[in-house]
Design a protein around this motif. Structure first.
Motif, PDB file in Angstrom:
ATOM      1  N   ASP A  77     -20.304  33.463 -31.786  1.00 19.00           N
ATOM      2  CA  ASP A  77     -21.035  32.239 -31.720  1.00 19.00           C
ATOM      3  C   ASP A  77     -20.068  30.925 -31.919  1.00 19.00           C
ATOM      4  N   GLU A  78     -20.148  29.914 -31.199  1.00 19.08           N
ATOM      5  CA  GLU A  78     -19.065  28.806 -31.162  1.00 19.08           C
ATOM      6  C   GLU A  78     -19.193  28.090 -32.708  1.00 19.08           C
ATOM      7  N   ARG A  79     -20.480  27.925 -33.107  1.00 14.81           N
ATOM      8  CA  ARG A  79     -20.650  27.396 -34.360  1.00 14.81           C
ATOM      9  C   ARG A  79     -19.828  27.948 -35.613  1.00 14.81           C
ATOM     10  N   TRP A  80     -20.028  29.448 -35.581  1.00 12.09           N
ATOM     11  CA  TRP A  80     -19.111  30.323 -36.709  1.00 12.09           C
ATOM     12  C   TRP A  80     -17.913  30.231 -36.284  1.00 12.09           C
ATOM     13  N   GLY A  81     -17.468  30.320 -35.057  1.00 13.67           N
ATOM     14  CA  GLY A  81     -16.056  30.266 -34.757  1.00 13.67           C
ATOM     15  C   GLY A  81     -15.159  29.285 -35.134  1.00 13.67           C
ATOM     16  N   VAL A 132     -21.299  28.992 -46.694  1.00 12.09           N
ATOM     17  CA  VAL A 132     -22.330  28.802 -45.853  1.00 12.09           C
ATOM     18  C   VAL A 132     -23.332  30.044 -46.189  1.00 12.09           C
ATOM     19  N   VAL A 133     -24.605  29.705 -46.149  1.00 12.32           N
ATOM     20  CA  VAL A 133     -25.507  31.051 -46.475  1.00 12.32           C
ATOM     21  C   VAL A 133     -26.698  30.955 -45.148  1.00 12.32           C
ATOM     22  N   TRP A 134     -26.676  32.189 -44.436  1.00 13.09           N
ATOM     23  CA  TRP A 134     -27.475  31.940 -43.127  1.00 13.09           C
ATOM     24  C   TRP A 134     -28.469  33.093 -43.115  1.00 13.09           C
TER      25      TRP A 134
END
Ligand SMILES: O=c1ccn([C@@H]2O[C@H](COP(=O)(O)OP(=O)(O)O[C@H]3OC[C@@H](O)[C@H](O)[C@H]3O)[C@@H](O)[C@H]2O)c(=O)[nH]1
Ligand SMILES: [O-]c1cc(O)cc2[o+]c(-c3ccc(O)cc3)c(O[C@@H]3O[C@H](CO)[C@@H](O)[C@H](O)[C@H]3O)cc12
Length: 458
Positions: free
Chosen positions: A255-259, A330-332
């Motif tokens: 996913d782009e946001r994590w990348g 980040v906590v997801w």
């Protein structure tokens, strides 16, 4: 059944309704499909969309959804173990058994050469009269089967197994290091609890292994040879190993946001943490774990389900935590593409529960490995990784099982600090194993497995 070549060899797969089981079955399906076999994969309806992206050979692997019936005690809509807390697994196994008619219909119409299954002990009762061979495929480590799920334990409903009995391995158990420590027997007491109508977990799994034509395991001789031989002798069955079975390629990209977020950090600097598809922390332990990540001073990416007492991650965070770790933590609360996260160059450490799937994924990654097992089989996986292969560090627990933030920080630091001897040793050993388990090694296992599978139906 007639002799079959790969091109007309048809395997039907049916596994326990858990992502941690269906995923390795599907990885194996991909390997078989790669070599020309056809697969019918029978699974809960909802799981089709969850697993579709892992099907690398849709022309060879067809998903056949079954409807999971509603069962008293099972939350409405629950179809897999990820949808329920672990203590409700018994009701899910009742639901699994009640799909028997649907599964029987698929088997009768597809007429596969072989059925690969786990947990559904009744599969051989359907397959045998049709002349179809069955293989019980275990996706937990051989040690987890050998230590308790063998005839030598002779556990019955009337005489539930005790923690004292579990502290001693069964007669003939071939390892002195891959064992449970004194208090850890507690985590396996569930095996004589009900697991389906009229059956305990022990009865169910041992029946599934007694009734098949051959037992198979997702492991390799190089790590668990003696334990596999022990299982073979306990059940008096051939044992076929598939090796680790991990995909070499992926259809998806991270996913782009994590990348993008991960790319903002130095190579090998981010600590990634996940505890599989089922486990849910209690809030105090969840918060302590997060405080441990904060204490390391390192960037971190935590993917965990919200704890038991919270509906969302946000409401469960420690006081002031978000502001303090802003920009580096980040906590997801949702699903992440774990193999792709582990492969990201910025990720340098994996803190996990050591589920068997995560164990293989961590072994094949470049990351340092820190383990905090929660359930029985994960403890044995951790013994393999930390004590046998010496590629990982297990976090020290307090007497009562509590993980303190200081102990978590110590474990992470011990593998991440450049000058740490523990870290250097783990890295060296890890590299040796990663080099051993190369594509040729895994491919040889698959070829041998295919050969033995064909021999079985000849
Ligand atoms: O956010 C996530 C969490 C998990 N995953 C994937 O889900 C799978 C989880 O499987 P694991 O075996 O590690 O852990 P689970 O707890 O879900 O499985 C459970 O059932 C199978 C057993 O072998 C495990 O030991 C047991 O813990 C892994 O392949 C992992 O990559 C994700 O892709 N994203
Ligand atoms: O925790 C476990 C300890 C152990 O010694 C053995 C097992 O075996 C299995 C297993 C399950 C199904 C099979 O066909 C073979 C082995 C375990 O599986 C987990 O059981 C949980 C039961 O509550 C279930 O919720 C979870 O989805 C399974 O992965 C655990 C152990």
């Amino acid at each position: 059944m007639a002799k079959a070549n790969s091109s007309d060899f048809h395997v039907l797969m049916f596994s326990w309704f858990a992502i941690g089981h269906m995923t390795p079955f599907l990885h194996l399906a991909n390997k078989l499909a790669e070599k020309g076999h056809r697969i019918t994969f029978v699974l809960p309806r909802k799981a089709v969309s969850q697993l579709e992206h892992l099907n690398l050979y849709p022309d060879f692997i067809s998903f056949h959804p079954v409807t999971v019936p509603s069962v008293t005690g099972l939350p409405p809509g629950a179809e897999t173990a990820s949808d329920i807390p672990i203590f409700l697994s018994h009701f899910l196994s009742i639901a699994m058994d009640r799909t028997r008619d649907q599964v029987e219909n698929v088997i009768s119409s597809v007429k596969p050469n072989l059925v690969l299954y786990d947990t559904a002990h009744w599969i051989p009762e359907i397959a045998k009269p049709l002349g179809i061979k069955t293989v019980c495929y275990n996706v937990v480590c051989a040690a987890a089967i050998a230590i308790v799920l063998v005839p030598a334990r002779n556990a019955t409903r009337e005489r539930p197994i005790t923690a004292a009995e579990l502290a001693v391995p069964p007669p003939g158990y071939p390892s002195s290091s891959v064992v449970l420590r004194s208090h850890e027997g507690q985590s396996l007491l569930f095996v004589t609890n009900p697991f389906g109508e009229g059956l305990t977990f022990y009865e169910r799994i041992t029946k599934a292994m007694k009734n098949c034509d051959a037992i198979s395991m997702r492991t390799c001789h190089e790590i668990e040879a003696k334990l596999c031989d022990y299982i073979g002798s306990q059940y008096e069955k051939p044992v076929l190993l598939t090796g680790p079975v991990l995909p070499e390629e992926s259809k998806s990209v991270l996913d782009e946001r994590w990348g993008r977020w991960l790319a903002g950090f130095e190579p090998g600097s981010v600590v990634y943490c996940a505890f599989g598809s089922q486990f849910i922390f209690e809030k105090p332990q969840f918060q302590e774990l997060l405080l441990g990540f904060e204490l390391t001073g390192l960037p971190f990416f935590v993917a965990l389900k919200p704890p038991l007492e919270a509906a969302t991650i946000e409401e469960a965070l420690p006081e002031g935590f978000e502001e303090r770790v802003k920009g580096r933590g980040v906590v997801w609360g949702g699903w992440v593409q774990q193999p792709l996260v582990l492969a990201h160059p910025s990720v340098g450490c994996f803190v996990s529960h050591c589920g068997f799937g995560s164990m293989w994924e961590s072994l094949m990654s470049d990351c340092q490995i820190v383990l905090f097992p929660q359930l029985g089989d994960q403890i044995l996986n951790t013994r393999l990784m930390a004590d046998e292969l010496k590629v990982a560090v297990e976090v020290k627990r307090e007497e009562n099982g509590w993980l303190s933030k200081e102990n978590l920080r110590e474990a992470i630091k011990s593998v991440m600090d450049k000058d740490s001897e523990v870290g250097k040793l783990a890295k060296e050993n890890h590299k040796k194993w990663r080099d051993t388990i190369n594509p040729e090694f895994t491919n040889d296992y698959i070829d041998k497995f295919i050969q033995r599978m064909h021999e079985l139906v000849e």
